[in-house]
Design a protein around this motif. Structure first.
Motif, PDB file in Angstrom:
ATOM      1  N   GLY A  79      -1.093   7.164 -24.498  1.00 63.01           N
ATOM      2  CA  GLY A  79      -1.627   6.250 -25.505  1.00 63.01           C
ATOM      3  C   GLY A  79      -2.694   5.287 -25.038  1.00 63.01           C
ATOM      4  N   TRP A  80      -2.899   5.140 -23.728  1.00 64.02           N
ATOM      5  CA  TRP A  80      -3.939   4.246 -23.214  1.00 64.02           C
ATOM      6  C   TRP A  80      -5.166   5.047 -22.804  1.00 64.02           C
ATOM      7  N   ARG A  81      -6.334   4.458 -23.008  1.00 62.98           N
ATOM      8  CA  ARG A  81      -7.583   5.157 -22.680  1.00 62.98           C
ATOM      9  C   ARG A  81      -7.848   5.179 -21.189  1.00 62.98           C
ATOM     10  N   ASP A  82      -7.508   4.086 -20.505  1.00 62.50           N
ATOM     11  CA  ASP A  82      -7.817   3.997 -19.079  1.00 62.50           C
ATOM     12  C   ASP A  82      -6.869   3.004 -18.423  1.00 62.50           C
ATOM     13  N   ALA A  83      -6.992   2.867 -17.105  1.00 59.99           N
ATOM     14  CA  ALA A  83      -6.093   1.999 -16.360  1.00 59.99           C
ATOM     15  C   ALA A  83      -6.287   0.529 -16.717  1.00 59.99           C
ATOM     16  N   ASP A  84      -7.507   0.113 -17.015  1.00 63.63           N
ATOM     17  CA  ASP A  84      -7.740  -1.284 -17.386  1.00 63.63           C
ATOM     18  C   ASP A  84      -6.938  -1.646 -18.628  1.00 63.63           C
ATOM     19  N   GLU A  85      -7.019  -0.803 -19.648  1.00 60.40           N
ATOM     20  CA  GLU A  85      -6.276  -1.072 -20.882  1.00 60.40           C
ATOM     21  C   GLU A  85      -4.774  -1.072 -20.610  1.00 60.40           C
ATOM     22  N   ALA A  86      -4.316  -0.112 -19.816  1.00 66.25           N
ATOM     23  CA  ALA A  86      -2.890  -0.025 -19.520  1.00 66.25           C
ATOM     24  C   ALA A  86      -2.393  -1.264 -18.788  1.00 66.25           C
ATOM     25  N   LEU A  87      -3.092  -1.680 -17.750  1.00 64.70           N
ATOM     26  CA  LEU A  87      -2.642  -2.813 -16.948  1.00 64.70           C
ATOM     27  C   LEU A  87      -2.664  -4.113 -17.734  1.00 64.70           C
ATOM     28  N   ALA A  88      -3.653  -4.258 -18.616  1.00 66.68           N
ATOM     29  CA  ALA A  88      -3.723  -5.471 -19.437  1.00 66.68           C
ATOM     30  C   ALA A  88      -2.529  -5.557 -20.372  1.00 66.68           C
ATOM     31  N   GLU A  89      -2.117  -4.417 -20.945  1.00 63.20           N
ATOM     32  CA  GLU A  89      -0.979  -4.446 -21.865  1.00 63.20           C
ATOM     33  C   GLU A  89       0.336  -4.593 -21.113  1.00 63.20           C
ATOM     34  N   ILE A  90       0.484  -3.897 -20.014  1.00 61.22           N
ATOM     35  CA  ILE A  90       1.720  -4.001 -19.231  1.00 61.22           C
ATOM     36  C   ILE A  90       1.954  -5.442 -18.787  1.00 61.22           C
ATOM     37  N   ALA A  91       0.891  -6.150 -18.482  1.00 59.55           N
ATOM     38  CA  ALA A  91       1.019  -7.537 -18.040  1.00 59.55           C
ATOM     39  C   ALA A  91       1.647  -8.422 -19.108  1.00 59.55           C
ATOM     40  N   GLN A  92       1.571  -7.995 -20.360  1.00 59.32           N
ATOM     41  CA  GLN A  92       2.142  -8.774 -21.467  1.00 59.32           C
ATOM     42  C   GLN A  92       3.593  -8.398 -21.755  1.00 59.32           C
ATOM     43  N   TRP A  93       4.126  -7.435 -21.036  1.00 57.51           N
ATOM     44  CA  TRP A  93       5.503  -6.985 -21.274  1.00 57.51           C
ATOM     45  C   TRP A  93       6.544  -7.841 -20.567  1.00 57.51           C
ATOM     46  N   GLY A  94       6.137  -8.806 -19.795  1.00 57.50           N
ATOM     47  CA  GLY A  94       7.085  -9.580 -19.011  1.00 57.50           C
ATOM     48  C   GLY A  94       7.347  -8.872 -17.694  1.00 57.50           C
ATOM     49  N   ASP A  95       8.606  -8.752 -17.320  1.00 56.61           N
ATOM     50  CA  ASP A  95       8.977  -8.108 -16.058  1.00 56.61           C
ATOM     51  C   ASP A  95       9.989  -7.006 -16.352  1.00 56.61           C
ATOM     52  N   PRO A  96       9.526  -5.906 -16.958  1.00 56.29           N
ATOM     53  CA  PRO A  96      10.474  -4.872 -17.385  1.00 56.29           C
ATOM     54  C   PRO A  96      11.073  -4.137 -16.190  1.00 56.29           C
ATOM     55  N   ARG A  97      12.365  -3.827 -16.292  1.00 48.98           N
ATOM     56  CA  ARG A  97      13.040  -3.031 -15.265  1.00 48.98           C
ATOM     57  C   ARG A  97      13.114  -1.594 -15.788  1.00 48.98           C
ATOM     58  N   LEU A  98      12.185  -0.788 -15.332  1.00 46.90           N
ATOM     59  CA  LEU A  98      12.074   0.579 -15.834  1.00 46.90           C
ATOM     60  C   LEU A  98      12.430   1.589 -14.750  1.00 46.90           C
ATOM     61  N   ALA A  99      13.092   2.676 -15.174  1.00 46.57           N
ATOM     62  CA  ALA A  99      13.252   3.823 -14.282  1.00 46.57           C
ATOM     63  C   ALA A  99      11.889   4.424 -14.006  1.00 46.57           C
ATOM     64  N   TRP A 100      11.083   4.535 -15.055  1.00 48.32           N
ATOM     65  CA  TRP A 100       9.677   4.904 -14.894  1.00 48.32           C
ATOM     66  C   TRP A 100       8.914   4.701 -16.192  1.00 48.32           C
ATOM     67  N   LEU A 101       7.611   4.609 -16.034  1.00 49.28           N
ATOM     68  CA  LEU A 101       6.650   4.568 -17.138  1.00 49.28           C
ATOM     69  C   LEU A 101       6.082   5.978 -17.271  1.00 49.28           C
ATOM     70  N   GLU A 102       6.216   6.548 -18.467  1.00 46.44           N
ATOM     71  CA  GLU A 102       5.892   7.970 -18.621  1.00 46.44           C
ATOM     72  C   GLU A 102       4.562   8.183 -19.348  1.00 46.44           C
TER      73      GLU A 102
END
Length: 363
Positions: A197-220
């Protein structure tokens, strides 16, 4: 030598109760294609896949099946090579490879049934319980994070992982991930499927930064699998474990992800990659490099491969009705154990997937 005598196809369409939004895609129904392979002694094997609205049955019939007819029923790996070379002028990846995968899986089912053993035994993968991931929820704007979290939590106990899809609203995701982080059982990992769903790493990292501190098995599947460098950057800069590979038909793409250190877990779609024959090679290759492999859907097949599996709830569920037409198959109890029945150990329910709909096929 006993040869393969017949390859038949069928298609079934099952509506979803509500549209699913997966990354940039909207799914309103599930269409499945199936193959039945039969040998001259009367042994048959089956395989099925999500068609994704592609003419899979026609591709099998016109481009692939003819290369399997007459092949040694006890040597599906050699038949895979015949099918690949026979259709090479049309395409060695993409839809043709998916069609080869469908036939290959059915041929392995035939071979193991002829040997009167489960496929896992023929492959030497053993029948120890494998990790299993339950696709638990698809968040939507019509439901609050609390409602979605409750849906996940009601199913989560005992599963190795549970998976939700990403909502593009960062505030929604922050609340939902916080709720699940607080309440999920300690032994159950949470997976977020971005669906490319993200176009590139910049977009992905900007949105992930707004998720708080998620404890994930993985990001798929944060980005398209061909963007190994972008996936590696997300993995490196977000601190999250990353898994990529759903729907990939080209083994070189999966190898590039591992070589770029872009994944902690490699995702593998056994149909898309071309069936059991190439899947075995890729799993061994990834294992040699210390990268675990997780199967994308089709748990009835992937359980035999000795890797983690993905499943939807058994019985009726609102996301993927495949379990409603599978008879037999692996045993789910949080983890999954492959069946001891001969071959793949499952059939298609004629009450849902009309076996009389199988075409005349190739003979």
């Amino acid at each position: 030598m006993t040869g393969i005598a017949r390859i038949e196809t069928a298609t079934a369409v099952l509506p979803l109760p509500a549209p699913l939004h997966l990354g940039a895609m909207t799914v309103t129904r599930r269409e499945y294609s199936a193959v039945r392979a039969s040998d001259a002694d009367g042994f048959s094997g089956v395989a099925y896949c999500l068609s994704r609205e592609a003419p899979m049955a026609e591709i099998v019939e016109r481009l692939v099946a003819g290369h399997a007819i007459g092949a040694n029923a006890d040597d599906p790996a050699a038949t895979w090579d015949r099918m690949l070379r026979g259709s090479a002028i049309v395409g060695r990846v993409g839809l043709v490879r998916r069609a080869i995968g469908l036939v290959d899986i059915a041929l392995w089912d035939v071979a193991a049934r002829r040997a009167e053993m489960p496929l896992w035994r023929m492959l030497g993968t053993g029948n120890a319980p494998r990790d299993a991931m339950l696709v638990a929820a698809y968040p939507s704007a019509a439901r609050t994070p609390r409602e979605v979290a409750d849906e996940v939590l009601a199913q989560a106990d005992g599963w190795s992982q549970v998976k939700i899809s990403r909502m593009p609203d960062p505030a929604y995701m922050r609340e939902l991930l916080a709720l699940l982080g607080d309440d999920l059982p300690s032994g159950t990992g949470l997976v977020v499927d971005v669906g490319f769903g993200w176009r590139d790493a910049d977009e992905a990292l900007a949105e992930i930064a707004q998720w708080g501190d998620p404890r994930l098995a993985w990001l798929e599947d944060p980005l398209l699998p061909e963007d190994a460098a972008g996936c590696a950057r997300i993995r490196r800069e977000s601190g999250l474990r990353v898994s990529v590979g759903d729907e990939v038909t080209d083994p070189a793409v999966l190898r590039a992800l591992v070589e770029a250190e872009a994944v902690d877990v490699l995702r593998l779609d056994v149909v898309a990659i071309g069936g059991v024959t190439p899947a075995r090679e890729l799993i061994a290759w990834a294992s040699d490099r210390g990268v675990p492999v997780s199967g994308h859907v089709y748990p009835e097949v992937t359980a035999h491969l000795g890797i983690g599996v993905e499943t939807f709830a058994r019985g009726t569920n609102p996301y993927d009705p495949a379990p409603s037409f599978i008879v037999g198959g692996p045993v789910f109890a949080g983890t999954v154990r492959p069946t001891d029945a001969a071959g793949l150990g499952f059939t298609l329910d004629p009450g849902v997937f009309d076996l009389s709909a199988f075409s005349g096929g190739r003979r």
